[in-house]
Design a protein around this motif. Sequence first.
Motif, short mmCIF file in Angstrom:
data_model
loop_
_atom_site.label_atom_id
_atom_site.label_comp_id
_atom_site.label_asym_id
_atom_site.label_seq_id
_atom_site.Cartn_x
_atom_site.Cartn_y
_atom_site.Cartn_z
N PRO A 81 0.80 -1.24 0.00
CA PRO A 81 0.00 0.00 0.00
C PRO A 81 0.83 1.28 0.00
O PRO A 81 0.40 2.29 -0.57
CB PRO A 81 -0.83 -0.14 1.29
CG PRO A 81 -0.94 -1.60 1.52
CD PRO A 81 0.36 -2.19 1.03
N ALA A 82 2.00 1.24 0.64
CA ALA A 82 2.83 2.45 0.70
C ALA A 82 3.62 2.67 -0.59
O ALA A 82 4.23 3.72 -0.77
CB ALA A 82 3.80 2.38 1.88
N ALA A 102 13.07 0.49 -1.13
CA ALA A 102 12.05 1.35 -1.74
C ALA A 102 11.23 2.08 -0.68
O ALA A 102 10.90 3.26 -0.84
CB ALA A 102 11.14 0.52 -2.63
N GLY A 103 10.91 1.39 0.42
CA GLY A 103 10.15 2.03 1.49
C GLY A 103 10.89 3.20 2.10
O GLY A 103 10.29 4.24 2.41
N ILE A 104 12.22 3.06 2.26
CA ILE A 104 13.01 4.16 2.82
C ILE A 104 13.05 5.34 1.86
O ILE A 104 12.93 6.50 2.26
CB ILE A 104 14.44 3.67 3.14
CG1 ILE A 104 14.40 2.61 4.24
CG2 ILE A 104 15.33 4.84 3.57
CD1 ILE A 104 15.72 1.88 4.42
N GLY A 143 8.59 7.51 3.59
CA GLY A 143 9.92 7.55 3.03
C GLY A 143 10.43 8.98 2.94
O GLY A 143 9.70 9.94 3.20
N VAL A 144 11.69 9.12 2.54
CA VAL A 144 12.30 10.45 2.46
C VAL A 144 11.64 11.28 1.36
O VAL A 144 11.40 12.47 1.53
CB VAL A 144 13.82 10.32 2.22
CG1 VAL A 144 14.46 11.70 2.12
CG2 VAL A 144 14.48 9.51 3.31
N ALA A 145 11.35 10.66 0.22
CA ALA A 145 10.75 11.36 -0.93
C ALA A 145 9.48 10.62 -1.33
O ALA A 145 9.45 9.87 -2.31
CB ALA A 145 11.73 11.43 -2.09
N GLY A 179 16.85 9.24 -1.35
CA GLY A 179 15.65 10.04 -1.13
C GLY A 179 15.94 11.52 -1.04
O GLY A 179 15.21 12.34 -1.59
N VAL A 180 17.03 11.88 -0.34
CA VAL A 180 17.42 13.29 -0.26
C VAL A 180 17.76 13.83 -1.64
O VAL A 180 17.39 14.97 -1.99
CB VAL A 180 18.61 13.47 0.71
CG1 VAL A 180 19.09 14.93 0.70
CG2 VAL A 180 18.21 13.06 2.12
#
Length: 461
Positions: free
Chosen positions: A18-19, A55-57, A69-71, A248-249
Motif C-alpha cells: 500500500p505504501a 524502496a520504502g526508505i 519515506g524520504v521522498a 531520497g534526499v
Amino acid sequence: GTGINVAIIDSGVDDAHPALAGKFVAGYDGFTKLGGPGVNPDDDMVGWYHGTAVAGIIMGNDPAQQYMGVAPNAGLVDCKIFNATGSSPPSRTVSTIKWVMQNAAQYNIRVCNLSIGGFPDDGTDVMARAADALAASGVVVVASSGNYPPSAGISSPGSGDNVICVGGVRDNGTIIRSDDLYDSVARVGPRQPKPPLWATNFNDLKPEVTAYCRDITTCQGSNPGQSGAGFWQHPGSGSSWATAHVSGVVALILEKYPGLPPAQVDNMLRTNAEARGTATFPTVDPTWNYMYGWGIVSAAGAVNATPQADVSVTGWVPGTWNSKSIWAGHYPVQVGDPNSLNARISSNSAFAPGVNVLFEVQRTGWGTPYSPIGSTTVNVPGGGSVVATIPYTPPPGSEGHKCFRVTATYSADPNPANNSARENMDIEPAFKASRLAYALAENAENAGHPDGVGARADRRF
C-alpha cells in the motif's frame, strides 16, 4: 520527490504494498534481460525483502501517514539483479546499469540507487566503471560503502569517481543528532589508492556522506505473488539503508532544482552535511573523515541550500566600451519605439537557478548614477549560457549616447567580480523615425516622376 523517478537496482520491489502502490513506472529483469512498463519484477528474498525495504526508505508513502519515506512522491523503476539469496554476478549488475543508462530519458530516471557492494576497490572495477558512466550520462548514482568484513576499504560500485558513496551511522535511540555516531557495520574509507603513485587523492575520499543504517522501520514485503503489507523494523543493519536515505534526499534536491547535474548534487550533499570527527587527510581536504566522510547527510541543509556557481556577464571588449553580451532587440533604438534589451548570462562552472538580472542606464551622461530599467530571473545551465530579455521602450527625453549596465546577482556565486558588464548605445529622437517614414512614403508616391523628387528624397535621407 515529485517528478523524480528512482531506479532501484536490487532484489526487486513488492510495489503492490500500500505504501508503494501506484509508483511503478517501468522495470528491468536482469535474469531475462527484458525491460519496460510491462516488466515488473517481484521481490523474492523471502524473510529479508531487501529491495522492498530500500524502496520504502526512499519513497514509501503510508496511506495512514505514519511511516513515510524520504521522498514519498518519487516514482519507481524496479530493476532486479539479486536472486533469492541476495547475490548477483558483476555481469548482471553491469548489464542492468547499462539498461538504466539507455532508458533514463524515456522513463525520466534521475536517480539510481545501488544498495549493493562487492570487494574493496580503487574505482577501476567493472561495476564502478559502469556506475561512473551512468553518472556521466546525467543520472545521479548513489551506492553503499559496503558492510563488514572487511571494515576498511570502499566496495564497488561505491568506489567509482563520480558515484555518491554512503557510509553508516546510528542514532543511539534518540531524536537529537548530537549523539549520532559511526556504526561499525559500515565500511570506512578511503578507497584503495590507484597505481602508480599509490597516494591518496581527492577522489579516494569516500564515503562522501553517512546516513542512518540501524533499526530502520520500512515496508515489509511478502512471498512472491502476494502483496506486501505492513511495516517492520528490519532485522538487518547496513549501509544499504543509509544509501536509500541519501537517494531520497537526492530526489528532494532534484525536485527543487531539476537542472542540477550529478557533480553538483554531490557537492550540495557534501557541503551541507553535519561534519563529524577530525580531518583524516587535512592536506587533501580540511573536513573529510574516514568514518563520516564530509558528515551526516542533512536533508534540510541540502534541499534549502543554493547550488554554488560562478555566474558572469562577459565584460566589454578591450579598447572599446562595448560588451558583446548586451544588445538591443533591433536597431536603431528610438524614443517611443517598443524594443527589448538582451544580455547573455553565463555560468563558468555549474547550474545556477534563479539568477536575477538587472538592466540599468545612465540617463543623463557619463559619470552620473545608473537608473534601473527592469529585471528578470533566469536559470543558467552549467558550463553554458542563457539570454535574459526585458521589454524596453525609450521614454521621451532619453535620446542621446547612453551607457547600459547589466548585473547578474546569484547568492551562491563565489566570484561576483565578473557579474556586471556595460554597453554603449545611441538612442535616437522619435522625430527621426517619423521623418524617415515620410521620406519613404514620398519616394513611393513620386517614383518615376520626371522631376526627380524621389531621387532627391533618397539622397536626403
